[in-house]
Design a protein around this motif. Structure first.
Motif, PDB file in Angstrom:
ATOM      1  N   GLN A   1       0.814  -1.213   0.000  1.00  0.00           N
ATOM      2  CA  GLN A   1       0.000   0.000   0.000  1.00  0.00           C
ATOM      3  C   GLN A   1       0.849   1.265   0.000  1.00  0.00           C
ATOM      4  OE1 GLN A   1      -3.275  -0.313  -0.437  1.00  0.00           O
ATOM      5  NE2 GLN A   1      -2.865  -2.525  -0.448  1.00  0.00           N
ATOM      6  N   ARG A   2       2.033   1.195   0.571  1.00  0.00           N
ATOM      7  CA  ARG A   2       2.882   2.384   0.682  1.00  0.00           C
ATOM      8  C   ARG A   2       4.024   2.394  -0.321  1.00  0.00           C
ATOM      9  NH1 ARG A   2       5.436   2.941   5.944  1.00  0.00           N
ATOM     10  NH2 ARG A   2       5.480   5.182   5.563  1.00  0.00           N
ATOM     11  N   ALA A   3       4.289   1.247  -0.963  1.00  0.00           N
ATOM     12  CA  ALA A   3       5.382   1.169  -1.933  1.00  0.00           C
ATOM     13  C   ALA A   3       5.103   2.080  -3.118  1.00  0.00           C
ATOM     14  CB  ALA A   3       5.560  -0.271  -2.394  1.00  0.00           C
ATOM     15  N   HIS A   4       6.139   2.678  -3.658  1.00  0.00           N
ATOM     16  CA  HIS A   4       5.998   3.634  -4.755  1.00  0.00           C
ATOM     17  C   HIS A   4       6.273   2.963  -6.094  1.00  0.00           C
ATOM     18  CE1 HIS A   4       6.386   7.692  -2.424  1.00  0.00           C
ATOM     19  NE2 HIS A   4       5.508   6.866  -1.883  1.00  0.00           N
ATOM     20  N   GLY A   5       5.287   3.005  -6.975  1.00  0.00           N
ATOM     21  CA  GLY A   5       5.456   2.455  -8.318  1.00  0.00           C
ATOM     22  C   GLY A   5       4.997   1.015  -8.387  1.00  0.00           C
ATOM     23  N   ASP A   6       4.622   0.591  -9.599  1.00  0.00           N
ATOM     24  CA  ASP A   6       4.087  -0.758  -9.773  1.00  0.00           C
ATOM     25  C   ASP A   6       5.126  -1.841  -9.561  1.00  0.00           C
ATOM     26  OD1 ASP A   6       1.327  -0.290 -10.320  1.00  0.00           O
ATOM     27  OD2 ASP A   6       1.886   0.499 -12.291  1.00  0.00           O
ATOM     28  N   TYR A   7       6.376  -1.578  -9.895  1.00  0.00           N
ATOM     29  CA  TYR A   7       7.405  -2.574  -9.627  1.00  0.00           C
ATOM     30  C   TYR A   7       7.494  -2.857  -8.130  1.00  0.00           C
ATOM     31  CZ  TYR A   7      11.930  -4.659  -8.733  1.00  0.00           C
ATOM     32  OH  TYR A   7      12.930  -5.482  -8.258  1.00  0.00           O
ATOM     33  N   SER A   8       7.650  -1.810  -7.328  1.00  0.00           N
ATOM     34  CA  SER A   8       7.787  -1.990  -5.879  1.00  0.00           C
ATOM     35  C   SER A   8       6.524  -2.592  -5.276  1.00  0.00           C
ATOM     36  CB  SER A   8       8.102  -0.650  -5.214  1.00  0.00           C
ATOM     37  OG  SER A   8       9.314  -0.117  -5.705  1.00  0.00           O
ATOM     38  N   ARG A   9       5.373  -2.125  -5.727  1.00  0.00           N
ATOM     39  CA  ARG A   9       4.101  -2.651  -5.198  1.00  0.00           C
ATOM     40  C   ARG A   9       3.981  -4.144  -5.453  1.00  0.00           C
ATOM     41  NH1 ARG A   9      -0.281  -4.130  -7.761  1.00  0.00           N
ATOM     42  NH2 ARG A   9       0.312  -3.099  -9.709  1.00  0.00           N
ATOM     43  N   THR A  10       4.252  -4.567  -6.683  1.00  0.00           N
ATOM     44  CA  THR A  10       4.068  -5.982  -7.010  1.00  0.00           C
ATOM     45  C   THR A  10       5.153  -6.854  -6.392  1.00  0.00           C
ATOM     46  OG1 THR A  10       5.175  -5.599  -9.154  1.00  0.00           O
ATOM     47  CG2 THR A  10       2.750  -5.566  -9.114  1.00  0.00           C
ATOM     48  N   LYS A  11       6.353  -6.334  -6.236  1.00  0.00           N
ATOM     49  CA  LYS A  11       7.382  -7.107  -5.539  1.00  0.00           C
ATOM     50  C   LYS A  11       7.005  -7.267  -4.067  1.00  0.00           C
ATOM     51  CE  LYS A  11      10.928  -8.476  -6.791  1.00  0.00           C
ATOM     52  NZ  LYS A  11      11.336  -9.815  -7.306  1.00  0.00           N
ATOM     53  N   ALA A  12       6.398  -6.237  -3.481  1.00  0.00           N
ATOM     54  CA  ALA A  12       5.940  -6.342  -2.093  1.00  0.00           C
ATOM     55  C   ALA A  12       4.842  -7.393  -1.965  1.00  0.00           C
ATOM     56  CB  ALA A  12       5.443  -4.981  -1.598  1.00  0.00           C
ATOM     57  N   GLU A  13       3.899  -7.380  -2.878  1.00  0.00           N
ATOM     58  CA  GLU A  13       2.829  -8.378  -2.849  1.00  0.00           C
ATOM     59  C   GLU A  13       3.396  -9.778  -3.021  1.00  0.00           C
ATOM     60  OE1 GLU A  13      -0.231  -7.441  -5.659  1.00  0.00           O
ATOM     61  OE2 GLU A  13      -0.560  -5.435  -4.841  1.00  0.00           O
ATOM     62  N   ALA A  14       4.342  -9.923  -3.938  1.00  0.00           N
ATOM     63  CA  ALA A  14       4.936 -11.235  -4.191  1.00  0.00           C
ATOM     64  C   ALA A  14       5.740 -11.715  -2.978  1.00  0.00           C
ATOM     65  CB  ALA A  14       5.820 -11.172  -5.427  1.00  0.00           C
ATOM     66  N   GLU A  15       6.463 -10.817  -2.328  1.00  0.00           N
ATOM     67  CA  GLU A  15       7.228 -11.211  -1.146  1.00  0.00           C
ATOM     68  C   GLU A  15       6.300 -11.704  -0.045  1.00  0.00           C
ATOM     69  OE1 GLU A  15       9.543  -8.981   2.339  1.00  0.00           O
ATOM     70  OE2 GLU A  15      10.596  -8.784   0.408  1.00  0.00           O
ATOM     71  N   LEU A  16       5.194 -11.000   0.177  1.00  0.00           N
ATOM     72  CA  LEU A  16       4.240 -11.426   1.200  1.00  0.00           C
ATOM     73  C   LEU A  16       3.638 -12.790   0.858  1.00  0.00           C
ATOM     74  CD1 LEU A  16       2.420  -8.034   1.905  1.00  0.00           C
ATOM     75  CD2 LEU A  16       4.111  -9.190   3.352  1.00  0.00           C
TER      76      LEU A  16
END
Length: 330
Positions: free
Chosen positions: A128-143
């Protein structure tokens, strides 16, 4: 160990696969085009293809997952398809095939909302707080990946920070190309303190994570050289190694972030494939401190970086000197 490495056609994935081969592991690489890693068996395909993924994971005991869509711009759905759904598909197929260990190669940007980071460890990934689609999707994938961790299927997330080295097209070549065209500004005079990771060190840390899975599974670890330098000094070092003029003009960071946000939207709207000259995320990276406490990472991995920042720059200069002999005398 029989190890599958995804994304081995990239700089870091190629080095990871090569290191595993040199250590005596049976390595298969999985990516859309041949990896060119001597001693590894290539399996070409995409993490978006169910059949290809199921075939690739068969017989693997460990997986190191580096394949990802890495870009400053692009359609959100493309990032979701590769980074989130691709990781989910690989996890599902890996568990079904009886794989024991899974190293997810993530990014410190999964926990970065744009604020300065000074001496922190690995903070929780936050889409939710990550900036940009790359960071957002990497965060989702890590979780997604860490949620699958069990004693029978061990998962760890390793977040190498700003990886570079000879042959790097993501950072080094872009810096040199823009410097040669006099289009590489310093933001806020290049004063922000940042850490980076020489590619050999990033690869050895990732492989160490595979070997140390019993002690670290279920965790996220940030990896870097542990040698923070001002951005301007780092860029000047890269430019000197590649025979390009160092950046000599400065732009306020706030101006660059605002302009980058506009350029990023226009690039995505126009569907342009090349990277834009500036994005909000890139401006944040160049004008905000981000360096990490490496004590816990080194203790848990039983690892230290073998190549210092200065040695890495010397290797970079040697690489460009071998390609352009006249640079040896510059």
């Amino acid at each position: 160990m029989r190890v599958l490495v995804t994304g081995a056609s990239g700089l870091l994935g190629r080095e990871v696969a090569g290191l595993l081969v040199r250590q005596g592991h049976a390595v298969t690489t999985f990516q859309r085009r041949p990896s060119g890693v001597d001693g590894a068996a290539d399996f070409c395909g995409s993490v978006t293809d169910d059949e290809a993924v199921r075939a690739a994971v068969q017989g693997a005991e460990g997986i190191i997952h580096l394949a990802a869509k890495v870009s400053f711009t692009g359609r959100a759905a493309e990032f979701d398809e590769v980074n989130v759904e691709g990781t989910h598909r690989l996890l599902r197929c890996a568990r079904g095939a009886g794989v024991r260990d899974f190293v997810f190669v993530s990014s410190p940007s999964v926990a970065n909302s744009g604020a300065a980071i000074a001496g922190l460890g690995a903070q929780p990934a936050d889409p939710q707080r990550a900036h940009g689609d790359y960071s957002r999707t990497k965060a989702e994938a890590e979780l997604l990946a860490l949620a699958e961790d069990t004693p029978e299927f061990r998962v760890v997330a390793v977040r190498p920070h700003i990886v570079w080295g000879p042959g790097d097209t993501q950072l080094v070549e872009r810096v040199l190309e823009r410097a040669r065209r006099r289009r590489l500004p310093l933001l806020d005079a290049g004063a922000a303190l940042i850490d980076t990771t020489y590619v050999d060190n990033a690869a050895s840390a990732i492989v160490a994570a595979l070997h140390r899975m019993e002690h670290i599974h279920g965790r996220a670890l940030v990896v870097s050289n542990g040698e923070p330098r001002p951005v301007g000094e780092l860029l000047a070092g890269i430019c000197a190694a590649g025979g390009a003029p160092a950046p000599s003009w400065s732009v306020p960071g706030g101006v660059a972030r605002a302009a980058g946000a506009v350029v990023e939207r226009l690039w995505t709207w126009a569907g342009r494939k090349e990277e834009p000259p500036m994005t909000k995320f890139l401006a944040e990276q160049l004008s905000t401190a981000h360096w990490f406490d490496q004590r816990e990472t080194r203790e848990l991995l039983d690892w230290v970086p073998a190549v210092s920042l200065d040695d890495g720059l010397a290797r970079l200069a040697e690489y460009y000197g071998s390609r352009n002999p006249h640079l040896r005398d510059v």
